[in-house]
Design an enzyme around this catalytic site. Structure first.
Site, short mmCIF file in Angstrom:
data_model
loop_
_atom_site.label_atom_id
_atom_site.label_comp_id
_atom_site.label_asym_id
_atom_site.label_seq_id
_atom_site.Cartn_x
_atom_site.Cartn_y
_atom_site.Cartn_z
N ASP A 26 16.28 30.04 -11.66
CA ASP A 26 15.62 31.30 -11.02
C ASP A 26 14.63 31.82 -11.68
OD1 ASP A 26 15.41 32.96 -8.91
OD2 ASP A 26 16.75 34.30 -9.54
N GLY A 27 13.50 32.36 -10.71
CA GLY A 27 12.31 33.03 -11.50
C GLY A 27 11.08 32.37 -11.27
N ASN A 28 10.99 31.31 -10.68
CA ASN A 28 9.80 30.35 -10.49
C ASN A 28 8.64 31.44 -9.83
OD1 ASN A 28 11.29 28.29 -11.15
ND2 ASN A 28 11.30 27.41 -9.17
N ARG A 39 3.06 31.51 -5.75
CA ARG A 39 4.40 30.96 -6.26
C ARG A 39 4.87 29.67 -6.47
NH1 ARG A 39 8.47 34.66 -5.17
NH2 ARG A 39 9.86 33.01 -4.50
N HIS A 43 6.98 26.87 -8.80
CA HIS A 43 8.20 25.59 -8.29
C HIS A 43 7.60 24.20 -8.96
CE1 HIS A 43 10.08 28.43 -5.85
NE2 HIS A 43 9.03 28.44 -5.03
N SER A 71 19.25 27.15 -1.61
CA SER A 71 20.40 27.56 -1.06
C SER A 71 20.26 27.73 0.45
CB SER A 71 20.60 28.98 -1.51
OG SER A 71 19.67 29.88 -1.10
N ASN A 74 18.11 30.30 1.32
CA ASN A 74 16.49 29.98 0.92
C ASN A 74 15.77 29.53 2.28
OD1 ASN A 74 16.99 28.82 -2.34
ND2 ASN A 74 16.34 30.61 -1.53
N ARG A 77 13.27 31.93 3.89
CA ARG A 77 11.95 32.12 3.19
C ARG A 77 10.68 31.79 3.93
NH1 ARG A 77 12.10 31.18 -3.54
NH2 ARG A 77 14.08 32.33 -3.60
N ARG A 200 23.74 37.79 -10.86
CA ARG A 200 24.70 37.43 -9.73
C ARG A 200 24.95 36.05 -9.47
NH1 ARG A 200 19.92 40.47 -7.58
NH2 ARG A 200 18.43 38.95 -6.71
C1 IPE Z 1 19.44 31.30 -6.26
O1 IPE Z 1 18.12 31.89 -6.22
C2 IPE Z 1 19.23 29.86 -5.48
C3 IPE Z 1 18.35 29.09 -6.23
C4 IPE Z 1 18.05 29.00 -7.69
C5 IPE Z 1 18.05 27.90 -5.65
P1 IPE Z 1 17.67 32.90 -5.17
O2 IPE Z 1 16.21 33.43 -5.83
O3 IPE Z 1 17.49 32.42 -3.94
O4 IPE Z 1 18.48 34.21 -5.05
P2 IPE Z 1 18.54 35.68 -4.95
O5 IPE Z 1 17.95 35.79 -3.56
O6 IPE Z 1 17.42 36.47 -5.91
O7 IPE Z 1 19.89 36.24 -4.93
C1 IPE Z 2 14.00 29.72 -7.90
O1 IPE Z 2 12.84 30.78 -8.16
C2 IPE Z 2 13.72 28.50 -7.03
C3 IPE Z 2 14.41 28.70 -5.62
C4 IPE Z 2 15.29 29.71 -5.27
C5 IPE Z 2 13.95 27.54 -4.77
P1 IPE Z 2 12.44 31.64 -7.05
O2 IPE Z 2 11.57 31.11 -5.85
O3 IPE Z 2 13.79 32.44 -6.32
O4 IPE Z 2 11.61 32.68 -7.90
P2 IPE Z 2 11.67 34.23 -7.94
O5 IPE Z 2 13.31 34.52 -8.17
O6 IPE Z 2 11.27 34.84 -6.66
O7 IPE Z 2 11.21 34.76 -9.05
MG MG Z 3 14.93 33.98 -7.22
#
Ligand code: IPE
Ligand code: IPE
Ligand code: MG
Length: 249
Positions: A26-28, A39, A43, A71, A74, A77, A200
């Site tokens: 998480d956090g990309n 963003r 990724h 997920s 997801n 999005r 979480r």
């Molecule tokens: C969880 O991350 C799913 C993946 C890393 C693929 P999310 O960014 O979707 O989770 P939430 O929305 O912060 O709970």
């Molecule tokens: C995780 O990074 C990758 C996926 C859920 C596909 P995010 O895209 O959730 O990045 P943040 O959490 O918004 O920074």
């Molecule tokens: Mg995320």
């Protein structure tokens, strides 16, 4: 203790490595934003990091790695982001198929493959089939995966078997139920890592994480490197897993 994997100052005990590591990458998006980039750059970098962590896992001799890549939620999005994520996945699979064969990695998908476009579905199935007999390491990718969905699907399949008279309700126990989950044949994770500071589960492996050790780090996934991975594994090795019992030293 055999000393090994001594990158920097972290020394792991090879006899106490987890058998199965699961990662919520998480956090990309926030990583990209912090650099003033769209963003998608997060990724892209995230996919490179995943590759490195997969190979490191194999090098360490950890036999199972599960990565949460997309997920069920997801899909909510923006369309553009989903399109780019699917494109990246395709590029990743095309580039890594040969490597998986070469390195003896078995590829497995958990989640609903049928949610993806036909060509991607076929690609995933082909890689699963081709690498089926590989036994160096299992790379499990959670794609269109949701823990609640997995449990409900398992329950439905089980109910169908009961209806057909193939299983009687009194035969249903934890062991039998597991056979209906997407993760059948895969042991429960010993260690769950989540990057980005969120604490979480986000609907990941709800059934399987019952006794998993959790490791949270505020590092964004694109900055998670081998050394951060070793730190997580080191933290795991300091834990005492009791599984409800009492241990006296
Ligand atoms: C969880 O991350 C799913 C993946 C890393 C693929 P999310 O960014 O979707 O989770 P939430 O929305 O912060 O709970
Ligand atoms: C995780 O990074 C990758 C996926 C859920 C596909 P995010 O895209 O959730 O990045 P943040 O959490 O918004 O920074
Ligand atoms: Mg995320």
């Amino acid at each position: 203790m055999n000393q090994c994997f001594n990158n920097s100052h972290i020394v792991l005990d090879p006899s106490k490595l987890p058998r199965h590591v699961a990662i919520i990458m998480d956090g990309n998006g926030r990583w990209a934003k912090s650099k003033g980039l769209p963003r998608i750059y997060g990724h892209k970098k995230g996919a490179e990091v995943a590759k490195k962590i997969i190979y490191k896992t194999k090098e360490l001799g950890i036999p199972y790695l599960t990565l949460f890549a997309f997920s069920k939620e997801n899909w909510l999005r923006p369309e553009e982001e989903i399109k780019t994520l699917l494109e990246l996945l395709k590029v990743y699979l095309d580039a890594e198929f040969e490597e998986m064969k070469k390195r003896g990695i078995k590829f497995k998908v958990i989640g609903d493959k049928e949610d993806f476009p036909k060509d991607l579905q076929e690609k995933l199935e082909l890689i699963e089939k081709t690498t089926e007999k590989n036994d160096e390491m299992v790379l499990c990718m959670a794609l269109s995966y949701g823990g609640k969905n997995e449990i409900v699907k398992a329950t439905r399949k089980l109910a169908e078997e009961v209806k057909k008279g193939k299983i009687s309700p009194e035969d249903i126990d934890e062991k039998l139920f597991r056979n209906f989950l997407d993760t059948k044949d895969i042991p429960d994770p010993d260690l769950l890592i989540r990057t980005s500071g969120e604490m979480r589960i986000s609907n990941f492996l709800l059934f399987q994480l019952a006794y998993t050790e959790f490791y949270f780090t505020s590092i964004y996934w694109p900055d998670f490197d081998e050394n951060e991975y070793l730190k997580a594994l080191y933290s795991y090795q300091q834990r005492e897993r009791r599984f409800g019992r009492v241990y006296e030293s």
